[in-house]
Write a protein that holds these residues in place. Structure first.
Motif: not given
Length: 240
Positions: A89-93, A111-114, A132-135, A140-144
């Motif tokens: 998951l994305p993590v902002l420190l 970390a994904d950003d700081y 979240l957009r990057r993830a 992650l925009s299509l689940y199967q």
């Protein structure tokens, strides 16, 4: 009708991203929580690093805002442990110190950003949304699951060649289940994620919506994807 049987603790929000805030300074945690909730996020808060690691390992959060300096276990240690467990998951420190070498250490720890303190709420929200957009843009925009697919961008569900019409609540419930195939979600977890309410054990609201999904997804199919785990909850996985 949707809210019957759940106790309201926050304004009802259609399916929202669930964010974990880990911050031991009460005023800062409350400031972040208020700002994110005003933007429609569902927010949980913790103050200790050891509690954060346990929560991230067992709850399907969409992102985390993690302070570096925490009691119990520091934020970088939590972050390394999370990444070792394959949790992406994305993590902002967050930290009170903004030296470049510390930013580098945080990023190299996973970390994904700081974002150094003090910060403007607008910047934190913007950075979080960008993560979240990057993830969502890297798979992650299509689940199967089996022959069932769920497109989060077009909000279309299909099973094989058949398109499935879903209400907003049904889509949110299916998204939650398909996000972690094989994971058993309790009724409490489902109620908190899909309705942003605390679960009332006297209601059958979750069971009713599971039955609605089953009728649309599994009825007439040889392979049943939505499964009941007696006494615990529900999951979705490929039928063996």
């Amino acid at each position: 009708m949707d809210g019957v049987g759940c106790r309201v603790e926050a304004r009802e929000i259609p399916h929202s991203m669930r964010i974990l805030i880990v911050e031991d300074e009460e005023k800062i945690a409350a400031f972040i929580r208020k700002g994110l909730e005003e933007q429609g996020f569902v927010v949980d808060t913790l103050t200790r690093g050891d509690e954060a690691l346990l929560a991230l390992a067992n709850q399907p959060y969409d992102a985390a805002v993690l302070d570096v300096f925490l009691p119990g276990r520091d934020g970088l240690s939590v972050l390394r442990a999370v990444r070792r467990r394959g949790i992406h998951l994305p993590v902002l420190l967050l930290t009170a110190r903004g030296e470049i070498y510390e930013r580098v250490e945080g990023l190299e720890s996973g970390a994904d950003d700081y974002l150094p303190k003090p910060f403007a709420m607008e910047e934190l929200v913007a950075r979080l949304r960008a993560l979240l957009r990057r993830a969502a843009g890297v798979g992650l925009s299509l689940y199967q699951v089996d022959d069932l697919t769920l497109n989060l961008v077009s909000r279309v569900a299909t099973r094989g060649e058949r398109r499935i019409e879903l209400t907003g609540r049904e889509f949110s419930l299916l998204e939650l289940l398909m996000r972690s195939p094989g994971k058993v979600f309790t009724r409490t977890e489902i109620c908190e994620h899909v309705w942003n309410f605390h679960f009332d054990p006297g209601t059958n609201l979750v069971d009713v919506y599971i039955q609605k999904l089953r009728k649309k997804i599994d009825e007439g199919q040889d392979r049943k994807l939505i499964q009941t785990v007696r006494g615990i909850g529900y999951r979705i996985e490929e039928s063996s």
